[in-house]
Design an enzyme around this catalytic site. Structure first.
Site, PDB file in Angstrom:
ATOM      1  N   GLU A 424       8.377  -1.593  -2.606  1.00 26.22           N
ATOM      2  CA  GLU A 424       7.508  -2.122  -4.022  1.00 26.22           C
ATOM      3  C   GLU A 424       7.905  -1.283  -5.281  1.00 26.22           C
ATOM      4  OE1 GLU A 424       3.017  -2.089  -5.751  1.00 26.22           O
ATOM      5  OE2 GLU A 424       3.539  -1.005  -3.966  1.00 26.22           O
ATOM      6  N   LEU A 453       3.222  -6.089  -2.611  1.00 24.56           N
ATOM      7  CA  LEU A 453       2.593  -4.774  -2.153  1.00 24.56           C
ATOM      8  C   LEU A 453       1.900  -4.857  -0.643  1.00 24.56           C
ATOM      9  CD1 LEU A 453      -0.043  -2.982  -4.529  1.00 24.56           C
ATOM     10  CD2 LEU A 453      -0.181  -2.890  -2.212  1.00 24.56           C
ATOM     11  N   GLU A 455       2.971  -2.741   3.025  1.00 26.33           N
ATOM     12  CA  GLU A 455       3.758  -1.972   3.656  1.00 26.33           C
ATOM     13  C   GLU A 455       4.299  -2.643   4.987  1.00 26.33           C
ATOM     14  OE1 GLU A 455       2.160   0.186   0.775  1.00 26.33           O
ATOM     15  OE2 GLU A 455       1.127  -0.675   2.478  1.00 26.33           O
ATOM     16  N   GLN A 477       6.131   4.088  -0.670  1.00 24.93           N
ATOM     17  CA  GLN A 477       5.790   5.076  -1.956  1.00 24.93           C
ATOM     18  C   GLN A 477       5.023   6.294  -1.452  1.00 24.93           C
ATOM     19  OE1 GLN A 477       3.569   2.203  -4.672  1.00 24.93           O
ATOM     20  NE2 GLN A 477       5.149   1.394  -5.371  1.00 24.93           N
ATOM     21  N   PHE A 478       3.977   6.090  -0.640  1.00 18.83           N
ATOM     22  CA  PHE A 478       3.327   7.530  -0.260  1.00 18.83           C
ATOM     23  C   PHE A 478       3.039   7.561   1.280  1.00 18.83           C
ATOM     24  CE2 PHE A 478       2.100   6.302  -4.628  1.00 18.83           C
ATOM     25  CZ  PHE A 478       2.467   7.798  -5.248  1.00 18.83           C
ATOM     26  N   TYR A 481       0.324   5.525   2.838  1.00 17.90           N
ATOM     27  CA  TYR A 481       0.404   4.124   2.975  1.00 17.90           C
ATOM     28  C   TYR A 481       1.244   3.717   4.238  1.00 17.90           C
ATOM     29  CZ  TYR A 481      -0.516   4.043  -2.152  1.00 17.90           C
ATOM     30  OH  TYR A 481      -1.196   4.292  -3.377  1.00 17.90           O
ATOM     31  N   HIS A 526      -2.366  10.161  -2.214  1.00 19.17           N
ATOM     32  CA  HIS A 526      -0.994  10.471  -2.772  1.00 19.17           C
ATOM     33  C   HIS A 526      -0.529  12.023  -2.451  1.00 19.17           C
ATOM     34  CE1 HIS A 526      -2.925   7.568  -5.397  1.00 19.17           C
ATOM     35  NE2 HIS A 526      -1.406   7.005  -5.222  1.00 19.17           N
TER      36      HIS A 526
END
Length: 757
Positions: A424, A453, A455, A477-478, A481, A526
């Site tokens: 993403e 979006l 995973e 991204q994190f 996730y 995050h």
């Protein structure tokens, strides 16, 4: 109530002999559908073999010679799906697909499907797909990657594999699948409700809606029940008939000819138009969910009998008789002959060798080395200058880790044409932290794929692409996730070499931004510092750089591990260190490094530790942010006269135990600094390693960890985490120095500091 396996076996013979058949609406003629007499009879034989294997598997289980009794009875219509496809069309099968497997094997000379499958039933080490590790349907020659007890976890990678077919054409790279092939993926009606199925079907429609070529055939075999939970009548059609981007077909899987007719239409649509198809196949489940399942506990007797009257073998027998291809007596004779043949094969198969040691069982956890690595493109000075023309002012200057990872990715992609980055926001935005900045401008949207979006879809896309000659570098991204989709890593990518005896692999490098120490942003979603999920996955490699110089070398090594050794690699990037340039004070630039081109770079081999200093009084062992903070603490300890060395693990899974022991054995004290939670953290494994290997000769140990706590927001974000001052305090406490508090009297202790033994 009579054992239904025995009853079904007897009823088939009786009803065929008496020509006691259920009437069906369709009246298809096999010759008008393009089927030869031999192929029609061959498909029927595949159905019978599938049924008789189910019956034999239950007998084997009763004798404790077989160990898996989920069968395909009632789903034998998927033999028609196999007949409608090509043996080069990759097929991701669910566990009720024996007839598909047998029918595909009939199309390929030299296959011995009965022998192979019975070896699998008996868990023999000679089983040609799993080597005795599981009863799976799979074959390298038949282009069927093995699946175990799948619910729907195979659907996301089917999307990735289908997308890879036209993608490899556009990229003009070698692939495992022919240009005009498609991907087949079947599953049950109950599995259609699973999150993995929903996300895969949504992703396929999402891509097709945007005109992305995707030759994929989803096949939902709807038997109306999931173990004991009924599927509402009309549910599958209501949910999937009008999905955007996906063409819907329906057929009666009880009727072999109808299933063949529609399967051929659906396959042609997917192959020619390169668009995803949802084929809804009506089936019936016979003999329960598995051998241990007594249907009478949740279905009334009449319902069970009604289901058995819809036996697809009986319907095919009726069609064969009406076509004057075989008489009832000939069908019964062939059925009994096949039964005897299968029993005879099983008698031999159960005597074949089994796995007898942990070493042989584990042999396929790590995949074999790839001896057909594609050649890499050389970069001349001129080509290198063109590649980095937008970064020419950065070359030769100290840069932070985020930028160095970006430049390393750039050079890797320029040299290796099969690398595809996906995730993403990885395109024009360049990722949340701009680590993929400019990649799409340099290499185009075919190699830098912006995903939806989700995973599960991102990882499934990567797994599927890895089946077809691509080297995926997906981005999550994190770290938090990844927990949404961890089964794609654990249950799909990591298990594939194990259950295929190394014949199928999922080489890739999964980039994940993570760990803590971010202030003022994100909270625990995050700032996640839990690695426990990765520690529990056999065969996985987890790399975590602490600085830009290491990140360059480690990323190149991770790509080599994926490409040459076919490994599944996690590359964990500490977010808080992405932009860090200084170590001790602002402007010192000690955490910045100039970009080093690959040809000039010193190799940084897998498992090699980073060691700063040669002190023997104290060793501090850490990684990521912990290593950065430990380097700060080291200077303060040195000012107090403490002889210290700081060790960066770099690779957290699996630990290089030999290197760790070599690095710490000559030290008097060992402090393990682990920024992850006390429970389930890598520090537990390090303590165990040092204690087991060195025993009484081990240095005196302590560990400083994060608390077992989620990470809060803003300035509170670092409260549960180790800090520089806590590292200094823990080191002083360990070596017996008195660290005074503000009042100068008490030795400071911290909950996370514990004597190890």
């Amino acid at each position: 109530m009579e054992d239904r396996a025995i009853a079904l076996d007897r009823q088939f013979v009786e009803r065929v002999s008496q020509q006691d058949f259920l009437e069906i609406e369709q009246g298809w003629c096999h010759t008008r559908l393009g089927l030869s007499d031999a192929d029609f009879v061959g498909m029927f034989e595949s159905q019978m073999k599938s049924r008789l294997l189910d019956l034999e598997s239950r007998k084997m289980r009763a004798r404790n010679q077989g160990f898996y009794t989920i069968g395909s009875s009632g789903h034998e219509g998927n033999a028609a799906c196999a007949a409608a496809l090509r043996p080069t069309d990759m097929a991701f099968l669910h566990y009720r697909s024996a007839a598909f497997m047998i029918e595909r094997a009939r199309q390929v000379p030299g296959e011995t499907s009965l022998w192979d499958m019975l070896l699998s039933f008996a868990a023999s080490s000679e089983d040609p797909i799993s080597g005795g590790r599981h009863k799976v349907l799979g074959s390298k020659r038949l282009m069927i990657p093995p699946q175990t007890s799948t619910i729907a976890s195979h659907l996301p990678k089917a999307v990735g594999a289908a997308l890879s077919i036209p993608l490899t054409q556009r990229l003009d790279i070698d692939s495992a699948l022919p240009e005009d092939s498609l991907v087949f993926c079947n599953f049950g009606d109950a599995s259609a409700n699973h999150a993995s199925a929903q996300t895969a079907i949504n992703a396929a429609g999402w891509a097709a809606y945007q005109q992305v070529p995707l030759p994929l055939l989803f096949v939902c075999e709807d038997n109306g029940i999931g173990i004991s939970t009924a599927t509402p009548s009309g549910w599958i059609a209501a949910n999937f008939k009008d999905r955007a981007g996906i063409k819907y077909f329906y057929c009666d899987g009880r009727d072999l000819l109808d299933c063949y007719r529609v399967s051929r239409q659906a396959a042609e649509y997917a192959r020619v138009k390169r668009r995803p198809v949802f084929l809804h196949v009506r089936t019936v489940r016979l003999m329960g969910h598995a051998g241990s399942d007594a249907e009478i506990a949740y279905l009334n007797k009449q319902k069970i009998l009604d289901n058995e009257a819809q036996d697809p073998l009986l319907l095919t027998a009726k069609q064969i008789i009406e076509a004057k291809l075989m008489s009832p007596d000939e069908i019964v004779e062939q059925y009994q002959s096949l039964k005897s043949r299968i029993a005879a094969i099983a008698k031999v198969a159960v005597e074949r060798p089994k796995l007898t040691s942990a070493k042989t069982a584990m042999a396929a956890v790590v995949p074999p080395v790839n001896d057909q690595v594609q050649s890499h493109q050389d970069l001349s000075k001129e080509a290198f200058a063109r590649l980095f023309s937008a970064d020419k002012n950065s070359l030769g200057k100290p840069l932070h880790m985020g930028k160095l990872i970006n430049m390393t990715l750039t050079e890797l992609m320029a040299r290796q044409q099969n690398i595809v980055v996906c995730g993403e926001d990885v395109g024009k935005k360049g990722g949340v932290y701009h680590v993929t900045s400019r990649l799409v401008e340099r290499f185009g949207p075919n190699r830098v794929i912006n995903t939806l979006l989700d995973e599960t879809s991102i990882l499934g896309l990567a797994i599927g692409m890895a089946h077809n000659g691509l080297l995926p570098i997906p981005e999550i991204q994190f770290l938090a996730y990844v927990h949404n989709a961890e089964d794609q890593i654990r249950g799909e990518a990591a298990t594939l070499p194990f259950f295929s005896n190394g014949q199928f692999t999922n080489p890739m490098v999964i980039r994940i931004a993570g760990l803590g120490y971010q202030k003022g942003f994100g909270g625990h979603f995050h700032n996640d510092n839990s690695l426990a999920v990765f520690r529990d996955i056999p065969g996985l490699i987890l790399a975590c750089p602490s600085n830009g110089a290491d990140a360059m070398g480690m990323l190149r090594e991770c790509v080599r591990l994926a490409e040459q050794e076919q490994r599944l690699v996690i590359f964990l990037e500490p977010i808080a260190l992405y932009m860090t340039r200084d170590l001790h004070q602002e402007g010192d630039g000690l955490w910045s490094h100039a970009y080093c081109p690959q040809e000039q770079a010193k190799a940084l081999p897998y498992g090699e530790l980073g060691v700063y200093g040669k002190g023997k009084t104290l060793a501090i062992l850490s990684y990521g942010n912990g290593y950065y903070l430990s380097r700060q603490a080291e200077r303060e300890l040195a000012e107090q006269g403490i002889d210290c060395r700081v060790i960066d693990l770099r690779y957290l899974i699996p630990l290089n135990e030999e290197a760790i022991i070599a690095a710490v054995s000559e030290c008097e004290h060992l402090l393990i600094v682990d920024e992850c939670r006390r429970s389930g953290s890598v520090s537990e494994a390090i303590v165990t390693c040092v204690h087991e290997r060195l025993g009484d000769l081990a240095p005196q140990m302590a560990r400083l960890t994060a608390e077992d706590c989620f990470i809060p927001l803003a300035e509170a974000a670092t409260l549960p985490l180790p800090g520089r001052s806590q590292i200094v305090e823990a080191a002083l406490a360990l070596i017996g120095e008195q660290a005074k508090d503000d009042e100068g009297s008490e030795t400071i202790q911290r909950t996370g500091v514990r004597q190890a033994l």
